[in-house]
Design a protein around this motif. Sequence first.
Motif, PDB file in Angstrom:
ATOM      1  N   ALA A 248       0.814  -1.218   0.000  1.00  0.00           N
ATOM      2  CA  ALA A 248       0.000   0.000   0.000  1.00  0.00           C
ATOM      3  C   ALA A 248       0.847   1.267   0.000  1.00  0.00           C
ATOM      4  O   ALA A 248       0.313   2.365   0.063  1.00  0.00           O
ATOM      5  CB  ALA A 248      -0.930   0.007   1.214  1.00  0.00           C
ATOM      6  N   SER A 249       2.168   1.111  -0.074  1.00  0.00           N
ATOM      7  CA  SER A 249       3.034   2.272   0.132  1.00  0.00           C
ATOM      8  C   SER A 249       4.309   2.184  -0.699  1.00  0.00           C
ATOM      9  O   SER A 249       4.752   1.101  -1.076  1.00  0.00           O
ATOM     10  CB  SER A 249       3.423   2.350   1.621  1.00  0.00           C
ATOM     11  OG  SER A 249       4.432   3.307   1.845  1.00  0.00           O
ATOM     12  N   ASP A 250       4.885   3.329  -0.946  1.00  0.00           N
ATOM     13  CA  ASP A 250       6.265   3.399  -1.402  1.00  0.00           C
ATOM     14  C   ASP A 250       7.118   2.735  -0.320  1.00  0.00           C
ATOM     15  O   ASP A 250       7.002   3.050   0.864  1.00  0.00           O
ATOM     16  CB  ASP A 250       6.635   4.882  -1.552  1.00  0.00           C
ATOM     17  CG  ASP A 250       8.087   5.120  -1.943  1.00  0.00           C
ATOM     18  OD1 ASP A 250       8.910   4.200  -1.782  1.00  0.00           O
ATOM     19  OD2 ASP A 250       8.386   6.223  -2.401  1.00  0.00           O
ATOM     20  N   THR A 251       7.986   1.792  -0.695  1.00  0.00           N
ATOM     21  CA  THR A 251       8.745   1.040   0.306  1.00  0.00           C
ATOM     22  C   THR A 251       9.708   1.908   1.106  1.00  0.00           C
ATOM     23  O   THR A 251      10.138   1.524   2.195  1.00  0.00           O
ATOM     24  CB  THR A 251       9.531  -0.115  -0.343  1.00  0.00           C
ATOM     25  OG1 THR A 251      10.345   0.410  -1.399  1.00  0.00           O
ATOM     26  CG2 THR A 251       8.592  -1.165  -0.905  1.00  0.00           C
ATOM     27  N   VAL A 252      10.045   3.094   0.598  1.00  0.00           N
ATOM     28  CA  VAL A 252      10.917   4.005   1.350  1.00  0.00           C
ATOM     29  C   VAL A 252      10.160   4.627   2.516  1.00  0.00           C
ATOM     30  O   VAL A 252      10.762   5.045   3.505  1.00  0.00           O
ATOM     31  CB  VAL A 252      11.481   5.104   0.421  1.00  0.00           C
ATOM     32  CG1 VAL A 252      12.323   6.113   1.198  1.00  0.00           C
ATOM     33  CG2 VAL A 252      12.306   4.479  -0.686  1.00  0.00           C
ATOM     34  N   CYS A 253       8.835   4.676   2.437  1.00  0.00           N
ATOM     35  CA  CYS A 253       8.029   5.395   3.433  1.00  0.00           C
ATOM     36  C   CYS A 253       7.404   4.487   4.481  1.00  0.00           C
ATOM     37  O   CYS A 253       6.427   4.861   5.130  1.00  0.00           O
ATOM     38  CB  CYS A 253       6.942   6.203   2.723  1.00  0.00           C
ATOM     39  SG  CYS A 253       7.585   7.642   1.841  1.00  0.00           S
ATOM     40  N   LEU A 254       7.948   3.299   4.688  1.00  0.00           N
ATOM     41  CA  LEU A 254       7.428   2.387   5.697  1.00  0.00           C
ATOM     42  C   LEU A 254       8.092   2.628   7.054  1.00  0.00           C
ATOM     43  O   LEU A 254       9.210   3.142   7.127  1.00  0.00           O
ATOM     44  CB  LEU A 254       7.696   0.937   5.275  1.00  0.00           C
ATOM     45  CG  LEU A 254       6.930   0.440   4.047  1.00  0.00           C
ATOM     46  CD1 LEU A 254       7.560  -0.846   3.528  1.00  0.00           C
ATOM     47  CD2 LEU A 254       5.464   0.223   4.378  1.00  0.00           C
TER      48      LEU A 254
END
Length: 338
Positions: A248-254
Amino acid sequence: MAEKPDPGTLRDRSEWLFSFGVIADIQYADLEDGYNFQGSRRRYYRQSLLHLTGAIEEWNKESSMPCCVLQLGDIIDGYNARYKTSEKSLDLVMNTFQMLKVPVHHTWGNHEFYNFSRDYLTNSKLNTKFLEDRIVHHPETVPSESYYAYHFVPFPKFRFILLDAYDLSVLGIEQSSPKYQQCMKILREHNPNTELNSPQGLCEPQFVQFNGGFSQEQLNWLNDVLTFSDTNQEKVVIVSHIPIYPEASDTVCLAWNYRDALEVIWSHKCVVCFIAGHTHDGGYSEDPFGVHHVDLEGVIETAPDSQAFGTIHVYSDKMLLKGRGRVPDRIMNYKKSL
Protein backbone atom coordinates in the motif's frame (compact mmCIF):
# COMPACT_ATOMS: atom_id res chain seq x y z
CA MET A 1 -7.69 -4.33 -4.87
CA ALA A 2 -10.93 -2.82 -3.61
CA GLU A 3 -13.97 -3.30 -5.77
CA LYS A 4 -15.07 -0.23 -7.67
CA PRO A 5 -17.54 1.69 -5.51
CA ASP A 6 -21.09 2.11 -6.69
CA PRO A 7 -22.07 5.80 -6.42
CA GLY A 8 -25.54 4.82 -5.25
CA THR A 9 -24.07 2.73 -2.46
CA LEU A 10 -21.91 5.62 -1.35
CA ARG A 11 -25.02 7.78 -1.01
CA ASP A 12 -26.98 5.14 0.95
CA ARG A 13 -27.21 6.39 4.53
CA SER A 14 -29.81 3.93 5.77
CA GLU A 15 -27.32 1.74 7.65
CA TRP A 16 -24.58 4.21 8.59
CA LEU A 17 -23.40 3.71 12.12
CA PHE A 18 -21.12 6.72 12.16
CA SER A 19 -18.55 8.53 10.01
CA PHE A 20 -15.21 10.25 10.51
CA GLY A 21 -12.98 12.57 8.48
CA VAL A 22 -9.39 11.93 7.36
CA ILE A 23 -6.73 14.36 6.14
CA ALA A 24 -2.95 14.01 5.84
CA ASP A 25 0.27 15.95 5.28
CA ILE A 26 -1.02 19.51 5.26
CA GLN A 27 2.55 20.83 5.72
CA TYR A 28 1.58 24.49 5.74
CA ALA A 29 4.22 27.21 5.45
CA ASP A 30 3.94 30.85 4.43
CA LEU A 31 6.12 30.26 1.37
CA GLU A 32 5.89 30.32 -2.40
CA ASP A 33 5.36 26.95 -4.05
CA GLY A 34 8.42 24.70 -3.93
CA TYR A 35 9.47 21.13 -4.60
CA ASN A 36 10.20 17.93 -2.71
CA PHE A 37 13.66 16.72 -1.63
CA GLN A 38 14.39 15.29 -5.09
CA GLY A 39 13.05 18.38 -6.88
CA SER A 40 10.52 16.27 -8.79
CA ARG A 41 7.22 17.07 -7.06
CA ARG A 42 5.58 20.45 -6.62
CA ARG A 43 4.49 21.52 -3.17
CA TYR A 44 1.82 24.15 -2.53
CA TYR A 45 2.74 25.54 0.89
CA ARG A 46 0.22 28.39 1.19
CA GLN A 47 -2.51 26.60 -0.72
CA SER A 48 -2.49 23.78 1.84
CA LEU A 49 -4.21 26.04 4.38
CA LEU A 50 -6.94 26.87 1.85
CA HIS A 51 -7.40 23.15 1.20
CA LEU A 52 -7.78 22.57 4.93
CA THR A 53 -10.34 25.37 5.16
CA GLY A 54 -12.30 23.85 2.28
CA ALA A 55 -12.25 20.42 3.91
CA ILE A 56 -13.52 21.81 7.21
CA GLU A 57 -16.31 23.70 5.46
CA GLU A 58 -17.43 20.49 3.74
CA TRP A 59 -17.30 18.39 6.93
CA ASN A 60 -19.29 21.04 8.79
CA LYS A 61 -22.10 21.01 6.23
CA GLU A 62 -22.39 17.25 5.77
CA SER A 63 -25.94 16.20 6.62
CA SER A 64 -24.57 13.40 8.80
CA MET A 65 -21.80 15.11 10.74
CA PRO A 66 -18.56 13.12 11.18
CA CYS A 67 -17.99 12.16 14.83
CA CYS A 68 -14.36 13.32 14.59
CA VAL A 69 -11.51 14.02 12.19
CA LEU A 70 -8.19 12.16 12.10
CA GLN A 71 -5.28 14.47 11.21
CA LEU A 72 -2.59 12.03 10.09
CA GLY A 73 0.52 14.12 10.81
CA ASP A 74 2.87 16.66 9.19
CA ILE A 75 0.54 19.53 9.97
CA ILE A 76 3.17 22.21 9.17
CA ASP A 77 6.26 21.97 6.99
CA GLY A 78 9.82 21.64 8.21
CA TYR A 79 10.76 24.85 6.40
CA ASN A 80 9.08 26.74 9.25
CA ALA A 81 11.98 25.78 11.53
CA ARG A 82 14.49 27.33 9.11
CA TYR A 83 12.58 30.61 9.03
CA LYS A 84 11.73 30.54 12.76
CA THR A 85 7.99 30.57 12.03
CA SER A 86 7.09 27.20 13.57
CA GLU A 87 4.87 28.48 16.38
CA LYS A 88 3.23 31.14 14.21
CA SER A 89 2.37 28.62 11.47
CA LEU A 90 1.11 26.04 13.95
CA ASP A 91 -1.13 28.64 15.60
CA LEU A 92 -2.55 29.58 12.20
CA VAL A 93 -3.37 25.99 11.30
CA MET A 94 -4.77 25.19 14.75
CA ASN A 95 -6.95 28.30 14.62
CA THR A 96 -8.26 27.07 11.28
CA PHE A 97 -9.14 23.73 12.88
CA GLN A 98 -11.12 25.71 15.48
CA MET A 99 -13.78 26.18 12.80
CA LEU A 100 -14.45 22.44 12.81
CA LYS A 101 -17.53 21.46 14.81
CA VAL A 102 -16.18 18.05 15.91
CA PRO A 103 -13.02 16.90 17.75
CA VAL A 104 -9.71 16.41 15.91
CA HIS A 105 -7.28 13.63 16.80
CA HIS A 106 -3.71 14.59 15.89
CA THR A 107 -0.94 12.14 15.01
CA TRP A 108 2.71 13.21 14.90
CA GLY A 109 4.87 12.94 11.78
CA ASN A 110 8.45 13.77 10.89
CA HIS A 111 7.65 17.43 10.16
CA GLU A 112 6.32 17.87 13.71
CA PHE A 113 9.78 16.83 14.91
CA TYR A 114 11.59 19.07 12.40
CA ASN A 115 9.79 21.98 14.07
CA PHE A 116 9.47 20.95 17.70
CA SER A 117 10.99 18.69 20.34
CA ARG A 118 9.00 15.77 21.68
CA ASP A 119 8.72 17.59 25.03
CA TYR A 120 7.23 20.63 23.27
CA LEU A 121 4.70 18.50 21.39
CA THR A 122 3.69 16.70 24.58
CA ASN A 123 2.67 20.04 26.08
CA SER A 124 1.12 21.48 22.91
CA LYS A 125 -2.34 21.52 21.33
CA LEU A 126 -1.12 18.71 19.05
CA ASN A 127 -1.36 16.35 22.02
CA THR A 128 -4.95 15.06 21.93
CA LYS A 129 -4.42 12.28 24.48
CA PHE A 130 -7.09 13.98 26.61
CA LEU A 131 -9.60 12.51 24.14
CA GLU A 132 -8.62 8.94 25.04
CA ASP A 133 -10.91 6.37 26.63
CA ARG A 134 -9.77 4.28 29.60
CA ILE A 135 -10.81 0.64 29.94
CA VAL A 136 -11.80 0.18 33.57
CA HIS A 137 -10.15 -2.80 35.33
CA HIS A 138 -7.68 -3.28 32.47
CA PRO A 139 -4.65 -1.16 33.42
CA GLU A 140 -2.51 -2.87 30.77
CA THR A 141 -4.47 -0.95 28.12
CA VAL A 142 -3.31 2.42 29.51
CA PRO A 143 -0.40 3.63 27.34
CA SER A 144 2.95 4.66 28.80
CA GLU A 145 3.93 8.32 28.92
CA SER A 146 7.14 7.43 27.05
CA TYR A 147 5.34 7.35 23.68
CA TYR A 148 2.39 9.27 22.19
CA ALA A 149 -0.39 6.75 21.65
CA TYR A 150 -3.93 6.20 22.90
CA HIS A 151 -7.26 4.61 22.00
CA PHE A 152 -10.86 5.79 22.00
CA VAL A 153 -14.34 4.50 21.17
CA PRO A 154 -16.25 6.69 18.69
CA PHE A 155 -19.17 4.26 18.54
CA PRO A 156 -20.05 1.13 20.55
CA LYS A 157 -17.96 -1.90 19.50
CA PHE A 158 -15.54 0.22 17.44
CA ARG A 159 -12.15 1.17 18.89
CA PHE A 160 -9.63 3.54 17.27
CA ILE A 161 -5.94 3.31 18.21
CA LEU A 162 -3.45 6.11 17.47
CA LEU A 163 0.15 4.88 17.29
CA ASP A 164 3.42 6.77 17.71
CA ALA A 165 5.46 5.92 14.60
CA TYR A 166 8.41 7.99 15.92
CA ASP A 167 8.64 6.21 19.24
CA LEU A 168 11.94 4.90 17.81
CA SER A 169 13.51 7.90 16.07
CA VAL A 170 16.44 10.28 16.08
CA LEU A 171 14.08 13.21 15.54
CA GLY A 172 12.86 15.53 18.27
CA ILE A 173 15.05 14.25 21.12
CA GLU A 174 18.33 15.38 22.66
CA GLN A 175 21.39 13.89 20.98
CA SER A 176 22.89 13.25 24.41
CA SER A 177 19.99 11.03 25.48
CA PRO A 178 20.25 7.19 25.66
CA LYS A 179 17.14 6.95 23.43
CA TYR A 180 18.86 8.98 20.70
CA GLN A 181 21.98 6.84 20.92
CA GLN A 182 19.89 3.65 20.73
CA CYS A 183 17.95 4.87 17.69
CA MET A 184 21.01 6.21 15.88
CA LYS A 185 22.65 2.81 16.37
CA ILE A 186 19.63 1.09 14.79
CA LEU A 187 19.64 3.55 11.90
CA ARG A 188 23.38 3.30 11.18
CA GLU A 189 23.30 -0.50 11.35
CA HIS A 190 20.86 -0.49 8.44
CA ASN A 191 21.96 2.68 6.61
CA PRO A 192 25.69 3.24 5.93
CA ASN A 193 25.04 6.32 3.76
CA THR A 194 26.56 9.66 4.72
CA GLU A 195 23.16 11.23 4.02
CA LEU A 196 20.86 9.34 6.38
CA ASN A 197 17.76 10.54 4.53
CA SER A 198 18.97 8.69 1.42
CA PRO A 199 17.79 5.11 0.79
CA GLN A 200 20.33 4.61 -2.01
CA GLY A 201 21.69 1.07 -2.08
CA LEU A 202 19.75 -0.10 0.99
CA CYS A 203 18.30 -3.60 1.21
CA GLU A 204 15.69 -2.18 3.58
CA PRO A 205 15.01 1.31 2.18
CA GLN A 206 12.71 2.27 5.07
CA PHE A 207 15.77 2.82 7.29
CA VAL A 208 16.10 6.54 6.63
CA GLN A 209 16.13 9.40 9.09
CA PHE A 210 12.70 10.78 8.13
CA ASN A 211 11.07 7.51 9.21
CA GLY A 212 10.82 5.93 12.65
CA GLY A 213 9.44 2.89 14.37
CA PHE A 214 7.57 1.36 17.30
CA SER A 215 9.27 0.39 20.55
CA GLN A 216 8.68 -3.09 21.97
CA GLU A 217 6.91 -1.40 24.88
CA GLN A 218 4.41 0.24 22.53
CA LEU A 219 3.92 -2.99 20.56
CA ASN A 220 3.23 -4.87 23.81
CA TRP A 221 0.64 -2.23 24.71
CA LEU A 222 -0.93 -2.51 21.25
CA ASN A 223 -1.13 -6.28 21.70
CA ASP A 224 -2.90 -5.83 25.06
CA VAL A 225 -5.47 -3.44 23.60
CA LEU A 226 -6.14 -5.74 20.64
CA THR A 227 -6.52 -8.70 23.01
CA PHE A 228 -9.20 -6.74 24.87
CA SER A 229 -10.92 -5.87 21.58
CA ASP A 230 -10.85 -9.49 20.43
CA THR A 231 -12.43 -10.63 23.69
CA ASN A 232 -15.12 -7.95 23.49
CA GLN A 233 -15.82 -8.49 19.77
CA GLU A 234 -14.86 -4.96 18.78
CA LYS A 235 -13.70 -3.78 15.38
CA VAL A 236 -10.49 -1.75 15.45
CA VAL A 237 -9.12 1.02 13.24
CA ILE A 238 -5.42 1.81 13.72
CA VAL A 239 -3.98 5.22 12.84
CA SER A 240 -0.31 6.11 12.26
CA HIS A 241 1.63 8.72 10.34
CA ILE A 242 3.82 6.05 8.74
CA PRO A 243 2.38 3.09 6.78
CA ILE A 244 3.27 -0.49 7.67
CA TYR A 245 2.19 -2.53 4.62
CA PRO A 246 4.51 -2.55 1.57
CA GLU A 247 1.75 -3.24 -0.97
CA ALA A 248 0.00 0.00 0.00
CA SER A 249 3.03 2.27 0.13
CA ASP A 250 6.26 3.40 -1.40
CA THR A 251 8.75 1.04 0.31
CA VAL A 252 10.92 4.00 1.35
CA CYS A 253 8.03 5.39 3.43
CA LEU A 254 7.43 2.39 5.70
CA ALA A 255 8.01 2.27 9.46
CA TRP A 256 11.44 0.90 10.37
CA ASN A 257 10.04 -2.22 12.03
CA TYR A 258 6.79 -2.47 10.10
CA ARG A 259 7.03 -6.28 10.15
CA ASP A 260 6.86 -6.27 13.96
CA ALA A 261 3.71 -4.15 13.87
CA LEU A 262 2.12 -6.43 11.27
CA GLU A 263 2.97 -9.49 13.35
CA VAL A 264 1.07 -8.06 16.31
CA ILE A 265 -1.91 -6.98 14.19
CA TRP A 266 -2.12 -10.28 12.32
CA SER A 267 -2.25 -12.22 15.59
CA HIS A 268 -5.69 -10.70 16.28
CA LYS A 269 -9.06 -10.84 14.54
CA CYS A 270 -10.37 -7.40 15.45
CA VAL A 271 -8.38 -5.04 13.18
CA VAL A 272 -10.30 -3.96 10.07
CA CYS A 273 -8.31 -0.96 8.83
CA PHE A 274 -4.91 0.75 9.15
CA ILE A 275 -4.86 4.41 8.07
CA ALA A 276 -1.66 6.40 7.44
CA GLY A 277 -0.24 9.37 5.55
CA HIS A 278 3.43 10.20 4.87
CA THR A 279 3.63 8.97 1.26
CA HIS A 280 1.83 11.98 -0.34
CA ASP A 281 0.98 9.74 -3.33
CA GLY A 282 -1.51 7.65 -1.40
CA GLY A 283 -2.00 3.92 -1.71
CA TYR A 284 -4.29 1.05 -0.84
CA SER A 285 -4.14 -2.71 -0.34
CA GLU A 286 -6.04 -5.39 1.53
CA ASP A 287 -3.59 -7.72 3.25
CA PRO A 288 -3.96 -11.55 3.48
CA PHE A 289 -5.68 -11.20 6.86
CA GLY A 290 -8.38 -8.88 5.53
CA VAL A 291 -6.97 -5.66 7.01
CA HIS A 292 -7.45 -2.68 4.70
CA HIS A 293 -4.39 -0.43 4.50
CA VAL A 294 -5.24 3.11 3.39
CA ASP A 295 -2.43 5.62 2.81
CA LEU A 296 -4.03 9.00 2.25
CA GLU A 297 -2.90 11.39 -0.46
CA GLY A 298 -1.10 14.45 0.95
CA VAL A 299 -2.60 17.95 0.94
CA ILE A 300 0.83 19.55 0.38
CA GLU A 301 1.16 18.17 -3.16
CA THR A 302 -2.43 18.91 -4.14
CA ALA A 303 -2.93 21.56 -6.83
CA PRO A 304 -5.20 24.56 -6.15
CA ASP A 305 -7.94 23.21 -8.43
CA SER A 306 -8.20 19.88 -6.56
CA GLN A 307 -8.57 18.59 -2.97
CA ALA A 308 -7.22 15.82 -0.71
CA PHE A 309 -9.36 14.61 2.17
CA GLY A 310 -12.10 12.11 2.78
CA THR A 311 -14.98 10.98 4.95
CA ILE A 312 -15.20 7.33 5.95
CA HIS A 313 -18.71 6.02 6.54
CA VAL A 314 -18.81 3.03 8.86
CA TYR A 315 -21.36 0.22 8.49
CA SER A 316 -21.77 -3.05 10.36
CA ASP A 317 -20.19 -5.00 7.47
CA LYS A 318 -17.93 -2.48 5.69
CA MET A 319 -16.40 0.97 5.52
CA LEU A 320 -16.95 3.35 2.62
CA LEU A 321 -14.34 6.01 1.93
CA LYS A 322 -15.84 8.99 0.13
CA GLY A 323 -12.79 10.81 -1.17
CA ARG A 324 -12.48 14.38 -2.47
CA GLY A 325 -10.14 15.45 -5.24
CA ARG A 326 -7.06 13.21 -5.33
CA VAL A 327 -8.47 10.81 -2.72
CA PRO A 328 -10.42 8.03 -4.46
CA ASP A 329 -13.62 6.39 -3.22
CA ARG A 330 -13.17 2.89 -1.77
CA ILE A 331 -15.37 0.07 -0.48
CA MET A 332 -13.68 -1.89 2.30
CA ASN A 333 -15.61 -5.01 3.35
CA TYR A 334 -14.81 -6.61 6.68
CA LYS A 335 -13.41 -10.12 6.67
CA LYS A 336 -16.09 -12.79 7.13
CA SER A 337 -15.02 -13.87 10.63
CA LEU A 338 -16.19 -10.52 11.91
